[in-house]
Design a protein around this motif. Structure first.
Motif, PDB file in Angstrom:
ATOM      1  N   LEU A  97     -12.890 -22.662  39.018  1.00  0.00           N
ATOM      2  CA  LEU A  97     -11.908 -23.544  38.394  1.00  0.00           C
ATOM      3  C   LEU A  97     -11.929 -23.319  36.892  1.00  0.00           C
ATOM      4  O   LEU A  97     -12.894 -22.796  36.330  1.00  0.00           O
ATOM      5  CB  LEU A  97     -12.169 -25.014  38.737  1.00  0.00           C
ATOM      6  N   ALA A  98     -10.844 -23.711  36.243  1.00  0.00           N
ATOM      7  CA  ALA A  98     -10.744 -23.591  34.789  1.00  0.00           C
ATOM      8  C   ALA A  98     -10.357 -24.941  34.203  1.00  0.00           C
ATOM      9  O   ALA A  98      -9.637 -25.724  34.834  1.00  0.00           O
ATOM     10  CB  ALA A  98      -9.732 -22.526  34.403  1.00  0.00           C
ATOM     11  N   ARG A  99     -10.833 -25.195  32.994  1.00  0.00           N
ATOM     12  CA  ARG A  99     -10.431 -26.392  32.257  1.00  0.00           C
ATOM     13  C   ARG A  99     -10.006 -25.980  30.854  1.00  0.00           C
ATOM     14  O   ARG A  99     -10.590 -25.072  30.261  1.00  0.00           O
ATOM     15  CB  ARG A  99     -11.574 -27.404  32.182  1.00  0.00           C
ATOM     16  N   VAL A 100      -8.989 -26.665  30.346  1.00  0.00           N
ATOM     17  CA  VAL A 100      -8.467 -26.396  29.004  1.00  0.00           C
ATOM     18  C   VAL A 100      -8.539 -27.689  28.205  1.00  0.00           C
ATOM     19  O   VAL A 100      -8.036 -28.734  28.640  1.00  0.00           O
ATOM     20  CB  VAL A 100      -7.016 -25.885  29.065  1.00  0.00           C
ATOM     21  N   PHE A 101      -9.169 -27.605  27.033  1.00  0.00           N
ATOM     22  CA  PHE A 101      -9.376 -28.751  26.160  1.00  0.00           C
ATOM     23  C   PHE A 101      -8.747 -28.469  24.808  1.00  0.00           C
ATOM     24  O   PHE A 101      -8.620 -27.312  24.390  1.00  0.00           O
ATOM     25  CB  PHE A 101     -10.872 -29.003  25.953  1.00  0.00           C
ATOM     26  N   SER A 102      -8.390 -29.515  24.085  1.00  0.00           N
ATOM     27  CA  SER A 102      -8.014 -29.325  22.689  1.00  0.00           C
ATOM     28  C   SER A 102      -9.288 -29.166  21.858  1.00  0.00           C
ATOM     29  O   SER A 102     -10.405 -29.415  22.331  1.00  0.00           O
ATOM     30  CB  SER A 102      -7.195 -30.510  22.176  1.00  0.00           C
ATOM     31  N   ALA A 103      -9.120 -28.774  20.604  1.00  0.00           N
ATOM     32  CA  ALA A 103     -10.273 -28.603  19.716  1.00  0.00           C
ATOM     33  C   ALA A 103     -10.948 -29.926  19.370  1.00  0.00           C
ATOM     34  O   ALA A 103     -11.994 -29.928  18.711  1.00  0.00           O
ATOM     35  CB  ALA A 103      -9.846 -27.881  18.447  1.00  0.00           C
ATOM     36  N   HIS A 104     -10.377 -31.062  19.799  1.00  0.00           N
ATOM     37  CA  HIS A 104     -11.077 -32.334  19.627  1.00  0.00           C
ATOM     38  C   HIS A 104     -12.363 -32.370  20.458  1.00  0.00           C
ATOM     39  O   HIS A 104     -13.241 -33.206  20.196  1.00  0.00           O
ATOM     40  CB  HIS A 104     -10.174 -33.502  20.009  1.00  0.00           C
ATOM     41  N   ALA A 105     -12.476 -31.500  21.456  1.00  0.00           N
ATOM     42  CA  ALA A 105     -13.726 -31.355  22.211  1.00  0.00           C
ATOM     43  C   ALA A 105     -14.681 -30.507  21.383  1.00  0.00           C
ATOM     44  O   ALA A 105     -14.983 -29.352  21.686  1.00  0.00           O
ATOM     45  CB  ALA A 105     -13.451 -30.726  23.564  1.00  0.00           C
ATOM     46  N   THR A 106     -15.157 -31.086  20.302  1.00  0.00           N
ATOM     47  CA  THR A 106     -15.916 -30.320  19.310  1.00  0.00           C
ATOM     48  C   THR A 106     -17.236 -29.789  19.864  1.00  0.00           C
ATOM     49  O   THR A 106     -17.715 -28.745  19.416  1.00  0.00           O
ATOM     50  CB  THR A 106     -16.192 -31.183  18.071  1.00  0.00           C
ATOM     51  N   ASP A 107     -17.848 -30.491  20.813  1.00  0.00           N
ATOM     52  CA  ASP A 107     -19.095 -30.001  21.393  1.00  0.00           C
ATOM     53  C   ASP A 107     -18.888 -28.699  22.145  1.00  0.00           C
ATOM     54  O   ASP A 107     -19.696 -27.771  22.053  1.00  0.00           O
ATOM     55  CB  ASP A 107     -19.720 -31.067  22.297  1.00  0.00           C
ATOM     56  N   LEU A 108     -17.777 -28.598  22.885  1.00  0.00           N
ATOM     57  CA  LEU A 108     -17.479 -27.376  23.617  1.00  0.00           C
ATOM     58  C   LEU A 108     -17.104 -26.249  22.662  1.00  0.00           C
ATOM     59  O   LEU A 108     -17.512 -25.099  22.850  1.00  0.00           O
ATOM     60  CB  LEU A 108     -16.351 -27.615  24.620  1.00  0.00           C
ATOM     61  N   ALA A 109     -16.324 -26.572  21.634  1.00  0.00           N
ATOM     62  CA  ALA A 109     -15.946 -25.549  20.654  1.00  0.00           C
ATOM     63  C   ALA A 109     -17.185 -24.949  19.996  1.00  0.00           C
ATOM     64  O   ALA A 109     -17.250 -23.740  19.744  1.00  0.00           O
ATOM     65  CB  ALA A 109     -15.016 -26.147  19.606  1.00  0.00           C
ATOM     66  N   ALA A 110     -18.187 -25.786  19.730  1.00  0.00           N
ATOM     67  CA  ALA A 110     -19.407 -25.301  19.088  1.00  0.00           C
ATOM     68  C   ALA A 110     -20.233 -24.418  20.015  1.00  0.00           C
ATOM     69  O   ALA A 110     -20.974 -23.540  19.547  1.00  0.00           O
ATOM     70  CB  ALA A 110     -20.251 -26.481  18.615  1.00  0.00           C
ATOM     71  N   LYS A 111     -20.112 -24.634  21.339  1.00  0.00           N
ATOM     72  CA  LYS A 111     -20.879 -23.842  22.302  1.00  0.00           C
ATOM     73  C   LYS A 111     -20.194 -22.526  22.669  1.00  0.00           C
ATOM     74  O   LYS A 111     -20.823 -21.673  23.311  1.00  0.00           O
ATOM     75  CB  LYS A 111     -21.092 -24.652  23.586  1.00  0.00           C
ATOM     76  N   ALA A 112     -18.940 -22.360  22.298  1.00  0.00           N
ATOM     77  CA  ALA A 112     -18.186 -21.183  22.715  1.00  0.00           C
ATOM     78  C   ALA A 112     -18.879 -19.902  22.284  1.00  0.00           C
ATOM     79  O   ALA A 112     -19.479 -19.826  21.204  1.00  0.00           O
ATOM     80  CB  ALA A 112     -16.769 -21.239  22.150  1.00  0.00           C
ATOM     81  N   ALA A 113     -18.764 -18.883  23.129  1.00  0.00           N
ATOM     82  CA  ALA A 113     -19.404 -17.604  22.828  1.00  0.00           C
ATOM     83  C   ALA A 113     -18.886 -17.004  21.524  1.00  0.00           C
ATOM     84  O   ALA A 113     -19.592 -16.259  20.851  1.00  0.00           O
ATOM     85  CB  ALA A 113     -19.186 -16.644  23.986  1.00  0.00           C
ATOM     86  N   ASN A 114     -17.643 -17.336  21.170  1.00  0.00           N
ATOM     87  CA  ASN A 114     -17.035 -16.786  19.953  1.00  0.00           C
ATOM     88  C   ASN A 114     -16.896 -17.841  18.852  1.00  0.00           C
ATOM     89  O   ASN A 114     -16.031 -17.720  17.979  1.00  0.00           O
ATOM     90  CB  ASN A 114     -15.656 -16.205  20.278  1.00  0.00           C
ATOM     91  N   ALA A 115     -17.735 -18.867  18.861  1.00  0.00           N
ATOM     92  CA  ALA A 115     -17.625 -19.949  17.874  1.00  0.00           C
ATOM     93  C   ALA A 115     -17.715 -19.420  16.451  1.00  0.00           C
ATOM     94  O   ALA A 115     -17.041 -19.930  15.540  1.00  0.00           O
ATOM     95  CB  ALA A 115     -18.704 -20.999  18.128  1.00  0.00           C
ATOM     96  N   ALA A 116     -18.510 -18.387  16.231  1.00  0.00           N
ATOM     97  CA  ALA A 116     -18.687 -17.860  14.870  1.00  0.00           C
ATOM     98  C   ALA A 116     -17.391 -17.302  14.297  1.00  0.00           C
ATOM     99  O   ALA A 116     -17.222 -17.257  13.071  1.00  0.00           O
ATOM    100  CB  ALA A 116     -19.766 -16.782  14.868  1.00  0.00           C
ATOM    101  N   ASP A 117     -16.457 -16.902  15.169  1.00  0.00           N
ATOM    102  CA  ASP A 117     -15.185 -16.363  14.680  1.00  0.00           C
ATOM    103  C   ASP A 117     -14.390 -17.394  13.884  1.00  0.00           C
ATOM    104  O   ASP A 117     -13.513 -17.029  13.091  1.00  0.00           O
ATOM    105  CB  ASP A 117     -14.325 -15.880  15.851  1.00  0.00           C
ATOM    106  N   TYR A 118     -14.687 -18.681  14.101  1.00  0.00           N
ATOM    107  CA  TYR A 118     -13.904 -19.741  13.463  1.00  0.00           C
ATOM    108  C   TYR A 118     -14.731 -20.509  12.433  1.00  0.00           C
ATOM    109  O   TYR A 118     -14.348 -21.610  12.025  1.00  0.00           O
ATOM    110  CB  TYR A 118     -13.344 -20.685  14.534  1.00  0.00           C
ATOM    111  N   ALA A 119     -15.842 -19.917  12.004  1.00  0.00           N
ATOM    112  CA  ALA A 119     -16.700 -20.595  11.021  1.00  0.00           C
ATOM    113  C   ALA A 119     -15.959 -20.863   9.722  1.00  0.00           C
ATOM    114  O   ALA A 119     -16.230 -21.864   9.041  1.00  0.00           O
ATOM    115  CB  ALA A 119     -17.948 -19.749  10.753  1.00  0.00           C
ATOM    116  N   ASN A 120     -15.012 -20.010   9.378  1.00  0.00           N
ATOM    117  CA  ASN A 120     -14.236 -20.182   8.144  1.00  0.00           C
ATOM    118  C   ASN A 120     -12.811 -20.640   8.416  1.00  0.00           C
ATOM    119  O   ASN A 120     -11.929 -20.489   7.561  1.00  0.00           O
ATOM    120  CB  ASN A 120     -14.226 -18.868   7.354  1.00  0.00           C
ATOM    121  N   GLY A 121     -12.584 -21.219   9.588  1.00  0.00           N
ATOM    122  CA  GLY A 121     -11.252 -21.705   9.930  1.00  0.00           C
ATOM    123  C   GLY A 121     -10.336 -20.583  10.392  1.00  0.00           C
ATOM    124  O   GLY A 121     -10.761 -19.459  10.651  1.00  0.00           O
TER     125      GLY A 121
END
Length: 274
Positions: A97-121
């Protein structure tokens, strides 16, 4: 920022739990997770806003509210909108199954494998913003995707207050290379979530006046499950090279052009912004 190619099938899961393995990828305004689950596995969430569940090849019981006040049965190949607050997904059968969240799910955004790509916005991406709540208030809404096929169109677009998700009608055969659809988006990202088949994403970075900025075209072959995040301005089109291509496009905030074209299947449930 270059495109993101998250090959979930070829990387360790981001999170594991009893009967579950979950992979996480993010964009500026949204997060996509894919979970492989055993029958009876449970996924819980206390989320600040709505999220979307794509049941894909399994059936699930979805409960929302602190006392389980609302429960629905999500059939295979359905899309379910889960309201803010506590929720519980119980897999009735094994599958993905898949789930799609907005970036308000900040805990999930921080755990993402590519979180570092957005360190500078993401300076080219317009902000998520705040869109109106649905008519009649937040609640569980589920849609059988087979009921939303229109002759001559691959689009099956649904929205929430913050998200737009388009589970494309699956290609029964490899896509015709003479009928592709190269295009770009000026100020928003697109994620292509591949749930079945093998795909080639054709990606072209526009030239600037400075030749040092030029980048060769990318023809990225990628299997399933996977997520490809396409930045603004990148010219792109995708094609499956094996049968039963199941692809889901993700955007946030909802796309005004799709709303204006009248292709959003649940548009009556969600007011337009002022």
């Amino acid at each position: 920022m270059p495109p993101v190619l998250a090959r979930f099938y070829d990387t360790p899961p981001t999170e594991t739990g009893p009967g579950t393995e979950t992979w996480i990828c993010r964009a500026a305004n949204f997060v996509v997770t894919v979970s492989r689950v055993a029958a009876g596995a449970v996924l819980t969430r206390d989320n600040p806003d709505e999220y979307v569940l794509l049941s894909n090849d399994l059936a699930a019981t979805v409960t929302a509210g602190t006392t389980g006040a609302e429960t629905i049965e999500a059939a295979p190949d359905s899309l379910t909108i889960v309201p803010p607050g506590e929720s519980r997904i119980v897999a009735r059968t094994a599958g993905t199954l898949a789930r799609v969240f907005s970036a308000h799910a900040t805990d999930l955004a921080a755990k993402a494998a590519n979180a570092a790509d957005y360190a500078n916005g993401a300076p080219l991406v317009a902000p998520l913003g705040e869109w109106p709540a649905p008519k009649g208030g937040y609640r569980l809404r589920t849609y059988a995707l087979a009921d939303h096929v229109t002759e001559g169109s691959f689009l099956r677009v649904f929205r929430t207050a913050n998200l737009m998700v388009n589970p494309l009608v699956p290609w029964a055969a490899a896509r015709d290379v003479h009928k592709l659809s190269p295009h770009s988006h000026g100020d928003f990202e697109q994620a292509s979530l591949a749930l079945e088949s093998t795909w080639i994403h054709h990606l072209r970075t526009p030239w600037t006046a400075d030749m040092d900025d030029w980048v060769d075209d990318l023809h990225a072959e990628i299997g399933s499950p996977s997520v490809t995040v396409i930045p603004p301005t990148i010219v792109h089109t995708s094609r499956n090279i094996a049968p039963m291509g199941r692809l889901v496009d993700v955007f946030a905030p909802p796309r005004l052009d799709f709303l204006q074209q009248g292709v959003v299947r649940n548009a009556d449930d969600y007011p337009m912004p002022a």
